[in-house]
Write a protein that holds these residues in place. Structure first.
Motif, PDB file in Angstrom:
ATOM      1  N   VAL A   4      -6.008   9.480   2.199  1.00 20.57           N
ATOM      2  CA  VAL A   4      -6.112   8.145   1.066  1.00 20.57           C
ATOM      3  C   VAL A   4      -6.351   6.964   1.244  1.00 20.57           C
ATOM      4  O   VAL A   4      -7.046   6.992   2.455  1.00 20.57           O
ATOM      5  CB  VAL A   4      -4.637   8.123   0.332  1.00 20.57           C
ATOM      6  N   GLN A   5      -6.737   6.236  -0.186  1.00 22.93           N
ATOM      7  CA  GLN A   5      -7.653   5.002   0.767  1.00 22.93           C
ATOM      8  C   GLN A   5      -6.384   3.802   1.050  1.00 22.93           C
ATOM      9  O   GLN A   5      -5.422   3.700   0.341  1.00 22.93           O
ATOM     10  CB  GLN A   5      -8.270   4.377  -0.058  1.00 22.93           C
ATOM     11  N   CYS A   6      -6.583   2.924   1.800  1.00 25.41           N
ATOM     12  CA  CYS A   6      -6.465   1.408   2.218  1.00 25.41           C
ATOM     13  C   CYS A   6      -5.804   0.935   0.953  1.00 25.41           C
ATOM     14  O   CYS A   6      -7.203   0.518   0.331  1.00 25.41           O
ATOM     15  CB  CYS A   6      -6.954   0.803   3.005  1.00 25.41           C
ATOM     16  N   CYS A  23      -7.515  -2.824   8.892  1.00 24.12           N
ATOM     17  CA  CYS A  23      -7.508  -4.331   8.030  1.00 24.12           C
ATOM     18  C   CYS A  23      -6.164  -4.282   9.072  1.00 24.12           C
ATOM     19  O   CYS A  23      -5.536  -5.424   8.963  1.00 24.12           O
ATOM     20  CB  CYS A  23      -7.592  -4.160   6.927  1.00 24.12           C
ATOM     21  N   GLN A  24      -5.300  -3.672   9.860  1.00 22.83           N
ATOM     22  CA  GLN A  24      -3.759  -4.126  10.430  1.00 22.83           C
ATOM     23  C   GLN A  24      -3.078  -4.219   9.323  1.00 22.83           C
ATOM     24  O   GLN A  24      -2.152  -4.838   9.528  1.00 22.83           O
ATOM     25  CB  GLN A  24      -3.809  -5.066  11.077  1.00 22.83           C
ATOM     26  N   LEU A  25      -2.935  -3.327   8.478  1.00 26.19           N
ATOM     27  CA  LEU A  25      -2.750  -4.481   6.970  1.00 26.19           C
ATOM     28  C   LEU A  25      -0.776  -2.987   6.983  1.00 26.19           C
ATOM     29  O   LEU A  25      -1.362  -1.265   7.232  1.00 26.19           O
ATOM     30  CB  LEU A  25      -2.628  -2.775   5.205  1.00 26.19           C
ATOM     31  N   GLN A  26       0.387  -3.094   7.261  1.00 24.19           N
ATOM     32  CA  GLN A  26       1.835  -3.059   7.197  1.00 24.19           C
ATOM     33  C   GLN A  26       1.548  -2.227   6.415  1.00 24.19           C
ATOM     34  O   GLN A  26       2.824  -2.306   5.545  1.00 24.19           O
ATOM     35  CB  GLN A  26       2.766  -3.826   7.931  1.00 24.19           C
ATOM     36  N   LEU A  27       1.700  -0.581   6.349  1.00 24.37           N
ATOM     37  CA  LEU A  27       2.196   0.068   4.820  1.00 24.37           C
ATOM     38  C   LEU A  27       3.170   0.561   4.505  1.00 24.37           C
ATOM     39  O   LEU A  27       3.614   1.102   3.944  1.00 24.37           O
ATOM     40  CB  LEU A  27       0.500   1.392   5.329  1.00 24.37           C
TER      41      LEU A  27
END
Length: 108
Positions: A4-6, A23-27
């Protein structure tokens, strides 16, 4: 496992990833609504960028046209070539940006 795309950086990641490696985004901590909101915000930001580019292209086109109209440079002079180049580049840049904007609006 699916790719999938972030929602933060739009790079490809696994749907099982809890933290985007780019990007270190907490999904893992985001709800579906927050992920959707991030995607909408990113799309709007991209549209605004292309709107700004369209405006700059229009200014370039009009600048070249108005220079030719008011100053009436000699044919085959450097000023005439520069004005015609500004008109051509501004026109093409504007048209390309408008096509991209139409594509982004239909993509929703």
């Amino acid at each position: 496992m699916a790719i999938v795309q972030c929602p933060g950086c739009s790079k490809s990641i696994s749907n099982k990833t809890k933290v985007c490696p780019h990007c270190q985004l907490q999904l893992g901590e985001l709800t579906e609504e927050q992920i959707e909101r991030l995607a909408i915000k990113k799309r709007i930001s991209k549209q605004q960028k292309f709107m700004n580019h369209s405006f700059l292209a229009l200014i370039l086109f009009l600048g070249g046209f108005l220079y030719m109209y008011w100053h009436q440079p000699e044919p085959d002079s450097l000023q005439m070539i520069a004005a015609q180049g500004a008109i051509a580049v501004g026109c093409v840049w504007y048209l390309v940006n408008r096509v991209v904007l139409i594509y982004l609006k239909k993509k929703k």
